[in-house]
Design a protein around this motif. Structure first.
Motif, PDB file in Angstrom:
ATOM      1  N   ARG A 133      11.317   5.254  -3.439  1.00 48.09           N
ATOM      2  CA  ARG A 133      12.593   5.303  -2.668  1.00 48.09           C
ATOM      3  C   ARG A 133      12.443   4.706  -1.444  1.00 48.09           C
ATOM      4  NH1 ARG A 133      14.662  11.461  -3.137  1.00 48.09           N
ATOM      5  NH2 ARG A 133      16.236  10.422  -1.898  1.00 48.09           N
ATOM      6  N   ARG A 134      11.494   4.829  -0.715  1.00 48.21           N
ATOM      7  CA  ARG A 134      11.105   4.110   0.801  1.00 48.21           C
ATOM      8  C   ARG A 134      11.042   2.630   0.608  1.00 48.21           C
ATOM      9  NH1 ARG A 134      12.240   3.281   5.173  1.00 48.21           N
ATOM     10  NH2 ARG A 134      11.230   3.250   6.857  1.00 48.21           N
ATOM     11  N   MET A 135      10.423   2.099  -0.345  1.00 50.57           N
ATOM     12  CA  MET A 135      10.143   0.944  -0.471  1.00 50.57           C
ATOM     13  C   MET A 135      11.766   0.261  -0.845  1.00 50.57           C
ATOM     14  SD  MET A 135       9.294  -1.433  -3.946  1.00 50.57           S
ATOM     15  CE  MET A 135      10.898  -0.762  -4.392  1.00 50.57           C
ATOM     16  N   LEU A 250       2.732  -3.472  -4.144  1.00 49.37           N
ATOM     17  CA  LEU A 250       2.293  -2.194  -4.907  1.00 49.37           C
ATOM     18  C   LEU A 250       1.077  -2.303  -5.782  1.00 49.37           C
ATOM     19  CD1 LEU A 250       5.788  -2.355  -4.802  1.00 49.37           C
ATOM     20  CD2 LEU A 250       5.438   0.038  -5.349  1.00 49.37           C
ATOM     21  N   PRO A 251       0.162  -1.385  -5.713  1.00 48.52           N
ATOM     22  CA  PRO A 251      -1.042  -1.428  -6.177  1.00 48.52           C
ATOM     23  C   PRO A 251      -1.048  -0.948  -7.580  1.00 48.52           C
ATOM     24  CG  PRO A 251      -1.110   0.332  -4.586  1.00 48.52           C
ATOM     25  CD  PRO A 251       0.137  -0.085  -4.527  1.00 48.52           C
ATOM     26  N   ARG A 252      -2.182  -1.060  -8.408  1.00 50.46           N
ATOM     27  CA  ARG A 252      -2.209  -0.445  -9.486  1.00 50.46           C
ATOM     28  C   ARG A 252      -1.661   0.924  -9.841  1.00 50.46           C
ATOM     29  NH1 ARG A 252      -5.143  -2.207 -14.081  1.00 50.46           N
ATOM     30  NH2 ARG A 252      -5.420  -0.506 -15.649  1.00 50.46           N
ATOM     31  N   GLY A 253      -0.651   0.902 -10.887  1.00 56.59           N
ATOM     32  CA  GLY A 253       0.081   2.105 -10.862  1.00 56.59           C
ATOM     33  C   GLY A 253       1.259   1.892 -10.277  1.00 56.59           C
ATOM     34  N   PHE A 254       1.909   0.973 -10.093  1.00 55.79           N
ATOM     35  CA  PHE A 254       2.802   0.654  -9.312  1.00 55.79           C
ATOM     36  C   PHE A 254       4.208   1.549  -9.410  1.00 55.79           C
ATOM     37  CE2 PHE A 254       4.183  -1.651 -12.931  1.00 55.79           C
ATOM     38  CZ  PHE A 254       5.684  -1.691 -12.836  1.00 55.79           C
ATOM     39  N   PHE A 255       4.444   2.108 -10.562  1.00 58.47           N
ATOM     40  CA  PHE A 255       5.408   2.967 -10.992  1.00 58.47           C
ATOM     41  C   PHE A 255       5.385   4.474 -10.418  1.00 58.47           C
ATOM     42  CE2 PHE A 255       2.529   2.487 -14.575  1.00 58.47           C
ATOM     43  CZ  PHE A 255       2.325   3.767 -14.922  1.00 58.47           C
ATOM     44  N   HIS A 256       4.279   4.692 -10.055  1.00 57.69           N
ATOM     45  CA  HIS A 256       3.998   6.255  -9.329  1.00 57.69           C
ATOM     46  C   HIS A 256       2.766   5.928  -8.273  1.00 57.69           C
ATOM     47  CE1 HIS A 256       0.007   6.917 -12.120  1.00 57.69           C
ATOM     48  NE2 HIS A 256       0.497   5.688 -12.237  1.00 57.69           N
ATOM     49  N   PRO A 257       3.147   5.165  -7.296  1.00 60.31           N
ATOM     50  CA  PRO A 257       2.192   4.622  -6.241  1.00 60.31           C
ATOM     51  C   PRO A 257       1.814   5.636  -5.437  1.00 60.31           C
ATOM     52  CG  PRO A 257       4.253   4.069  -5.622  1.00 60.31           C
ATOM     53  CD  PRO A 257       4.573   4.488  -6.905  1.00 60.31           C
ATOM     54  N   GLU A 258       0.520   5.510  -4.655  1.00 61.90           N
ATOM     55  CA  GLU A 258       0.208   6.491  -3.458  1.00 61.90           C
ATOM     56  C   GLU A 258       0.642   5.634  -2.252  1.00 61.90           C
ATOM     57  OE1 GLU A 258      -3.928   7.792  -3.638  1.00 61.90           O
ATOM     58  OE2 GLU A 258      -3.817   8.339  -5.713  1.00 61.90           O
ATOM     59  N   ARG A 259       0.518   4.490  -2.395  1.00 61.87           N
ATOM     60  CA  ARG A 259       0.767   3.688  -1.007  1.00 61.87           C
ATOM     61  C   ARG A 259       1.429   2.314  -1.402  1.00 61.87           C
ATOM     62  NH1 ARG A 259      -3.005  -0.215  -1.034  1.00 61.87           N
ATOM     63  NH2 ARG A 259      -4.965   0.110  -2.740  1.00 61.87           N
ATOM     64  N   PHE A 260       1.885   1.581  -0.347  1.00 59.34           N
ATOM     65  CA  PHE A 260       2.187   0.142  -0.431  1.00 59.34           C
ATOM     66  C   PHE A 260       2.117  -0.590   0.588  1.00 59.34           C
ATOM     67  CE2 PHE A 260       6.557   2.160   0.253  1.00 59.34           C
ATOM     68  CZ  PHE A 260       6.965   1.254   1.172  1.00 59.34           C
ATOM     69  N   THR A 261       2.131  -1.814   0.512  1.00 61.62           N
ATOM     70  CA  THR A 261       1.943  -2.660   1.840  1.00 61.62           C
ATOM     71  C   THR A 261       3.214  -3.649   2.149  1.00 61.62           C
ATOM     72  OG1 THR A 261      -0.543  -2.283   1.460  1.00 61.62           O
ATOM     73  CG2 THR A 261       0.223  -3.928   3.190  1.00 61.62           C
ATOM     74  N   LEU A 262       3.666  -3.572   3.310  1.00 59.89           N
ATOM     75  CA  LEU A 262       4.440  -4.345   3.744  1.00 59.89           C
ATOM     76  C   LEU A 262       4.007  -5.569   4.286  1.00 59.89           C
ATOM     77  CD1 LEU A 262       7.748  -5.313   4.228  1.00 59.89           C
ATOM     78  CD2 LEU A 262       7.569  -3.428   6.162  1.00 59.89           C
ATOM     79  N   ASP A 268       1.220  -8.071  11.444  1.00 57.52           N
ATOM     80  CA  ASP A 268       0.147  -7.427  10.817  1.00 57.52           C
ATOM     81  C   ASP A 268       0.637  -6.697   9.518  1.00 57.52           C
ATOM     82  OD1 ASP A 268      -1.810  -8.453  12.331  1.00 57.52           O
ATOM     83  OD2 ASP A 268      -2.092  -6.624  13.653  1.00 57.52           O
ATOM     84  N   PRO A 269      -0.131  -6.736   8.301  1.00 53.45           N
ATOM     85  CA  PRO A 269       0.442  -5.695   7.170  1.00 53.45           C
ATOM     86  C   PRO A 269       0.417  -4.206   7.652  1.00 53.45           C
ATOM     87  CG  PRO A 269      -1.561  -7.279   6.664  1.00 53.45           C
ATOM     88  CD  PRO A 269      -1.344  -7.125   8.169  1.00 53.45           C
ATOM     89  N   GLU A 270       1.704  -3.621   7.168  1.00 49.06           N
ATOM     90  CA  GLU A 270       1.847  -2.393   7.458  1.00 49.06           C
ATOM     91  C   GLU A 270       1.752  -1.546   6.239  1.00 49.06           C
ATOM     92  OE1 GLU A 270       6.055  -2.058   9.292  1.00 49.06           O
ATOM     93  OE2 GLU A 270       5.742  -4.387   9.377  1.00 49.06           O
ATOM     94  N   GLU A 271       0.744  -0.397   6.133  1.00 52.80           N
ATOM     95  CA  GLU A 271       0.518   0.449   4.998  1.00 52.80           C
ATOM     96  C   GLU A 271       1.473   1.664   5.106  1.00 52.80           C
ATOM     97  OE1 GLU A 271      -2.764   0.725   2.331  1.00 52.80           O
ATOM     98  OE2 GLU A 271      -3.215   2.631   3.722  1.00 52.80           O
ATOM     99  N   TYR A 272       2.282   1.897   4.013  1.00 49.85           N
ATOM    100  CA  TYR A 272       3.342   3.227   3.808  1.00 49.85           C
ATOM    101  C   TYR A 272       2.425   4.008   2.916  1.00 49.85           C
ATOM    102  CZ  TYR A 272       6.967   0.927   6.390  1.00 49.85           C
ATOM    103  OH  TYR A 272       7.628   0.023   7.414  1.00 49.85           O
ATOM    104  N   VAL A 273       2.317   5.466   3.303  1.00 45.01           N
ATOM    105  CA  VAL A 273       2.036   6.451   2.568  1.00 45.01           C
ATOM    106  C   VAL A 273       2.592   7.670   2.962  1.00 45.01           C
ATOM    107  CG1 VAL A 273      -0.496   5.716   2.626  1.00 45.01           C
ATOM    108  CG2 VAL A 273       0.279   7.142   4.331  1.00 45.01           C
ATOM    109  N   ILE A 274       2.817   8.524   2.065  1.00 42.07           N
ATOM    110  CA  ILE A 274       3.508  10.091   2.386  1.00 42.07           C
ATOM    111  C   ILE A 274       2.342  10.974   2.575  1.00 42.07           C
ATOM    112  CG2 ILE A 274       4.847  11.684   1.373  1.00 42.07           C
ATOM    113  CD1 ILE A 274       6.566   9.314   0.156  1.00 42.07           C
TER     114      ILE A 274
END
Length: 342
Positions: A133-135, A250-262, A268-274
């Motif tokens: 949802r955030r992505m 979105l890394p491996r398991g993209f459909f239920h991720p722990e993180r993603f990188t913008l 610089d790359p921005e990593e998103y986590v919750i």
């Protein structure tokens, strides 16, 4: 509706077990009944999870006055019948993906739910995941500019024996409905329904797709999506969306991720986590269950996160892919399949 939402679970397979486990961990949910084609199977499941009632028929569960919403976890080929029985009995329904075998069946369920004013939602848990949802919010806000390409894949190495359900056309076997629904739904989430569908597949002797590549196109924006699914190859299971000013990976398991990188151009790359969204939450079905219960309490008959028109559009695209590669299910003809795209 307020307070605890009472669930009935229809089917007793692996995904029903996972969903029930997550429901039982939620304070505002209660599993009051389970149904299977046999009472013995239903009773074994009920005993395992401490569920009060077990039914040896789908109709028995649907008629239970204490059930607020039915979770349909049968194989694809039974979704239309199982969800239809629950809706006909006046129950709200959460139905596993792929929504049905083909778009025609999905249209019947949506028509039934809307005619009766009942809640219906496809169990596309990816759409309810907070990071997905955030992505989507970032993309909608222009973080990467205008979308140009989407890439996503989902493959398992197998091998699966000829008598495995994934190779059985009678139950909707093949890579597309089990795995390909995720890459296709990911592309739809970002770009909507495509107006161009191309596909290539390796088919099994039974006539299901083993390895499928899909190219979707949107003529209004010029965007494209390159997607794949497989039950004979362990693919990366990653996804990315690239725009005119950046990219999201979105890394491996993209459909239920722990993180993603913008990746924004010039930054610089921005990593998103919750916070608190660890491995257990990543595999949890609680987000989609919470959305169903929110909708029921609010009196909503469709979820804005998993809208029925979107599920219908995904089914039309899946039908178009099968039409291109020549996958037919028993009793289905090419003309009927192609007609869902008309």
């Amino acid at each position: 509706m307020s307070g605890t939402v009472r669930w009935g679970v229809l089917a007793t397979g692996g995904i029903a077990e996972r969903f029930t486990t997550d429901l039982l961990a939620m304070e505002d949910a209660e599993v009051v009944a389970v149904a299977s084609r046999t009472e013995a199977s239903a009773r074994a499941f009920a005993d395992r999870f401490g569920i009060a009632r077990a039914y040896g028929s789908w109709a028995g569960l649907a008629a239970d006055p204490d059930v607020d919403v039915v979770y349909v976890a049968t194989p694809h080929h039974a979704h239309r019948a199982a969800a239809g029985i629950a809706l006909e009995a006046g129950k709200a329904v959460l139905c596993e993906k792929a929504f049905t075998l083909h778009a025609g069946e999905a249209e019947e369920l949506v028509r039934l739910s809307r005619d009766r004013g009942l809640f219906l939602m496809e169990a596309m848990w990816m759409y309810c995941n907070p990071l997905i949802r955030r992505m989507r919010e970032l993309v909608a806000d222009g973080a990467i500019g205008e979308i140009r390409t989407v890439q996503a894949d989902f493959g398992l190495a197998g091998p699966f024996a000829p008598d495995h359900r994934l190779r059985d056309p009678a139950v909707g076997g093949g890579a597309l409905l089990d795995l390909g629904v995720y890459p296709v739904s990911f592309a739809h989430l970002l770009l909507g329904e495509p107006d161009s569908v191309q596909a290539h597949a390796l088919l099994s002797p039974e006539g299901v797709d083993l390895n499928t590549a899909v190219l979707l196109g949107w003529s209004d924006s010029g965007a494209s999506a390159l997607l794949s699914c497989s039950i004979v190859a362990d693919t990366p299971v990653t996804a990315s969306v690239t725009g005119t000013r950046g990219r999201i990976d979105l890394p491996r398991g993209f459909f239920h991720p722990e993180r993603f990188t913008l990746h924004r151009d010039g930054r610089d790359p921005e990593e998103y986590v919750i916070e608190g969204h660890g491995p257990a939450e990543r595999y949890s079905f609680r987000y989609e269950a919470a959305e169903v219960m929110r909708c029921l309490r609010a009196g909503e008959t469709e979820s804005p996160l998993v809208p029925l028109d979107g599920s219908l559009a995904v089914m039309r695209t899946l039908d178009a892919v099968r039409d291109r590669v020549g996958v037919r299910y028993p009793g289905e003809h090419r003309a009927e399949l192609a007609a869902t795209r008309a």
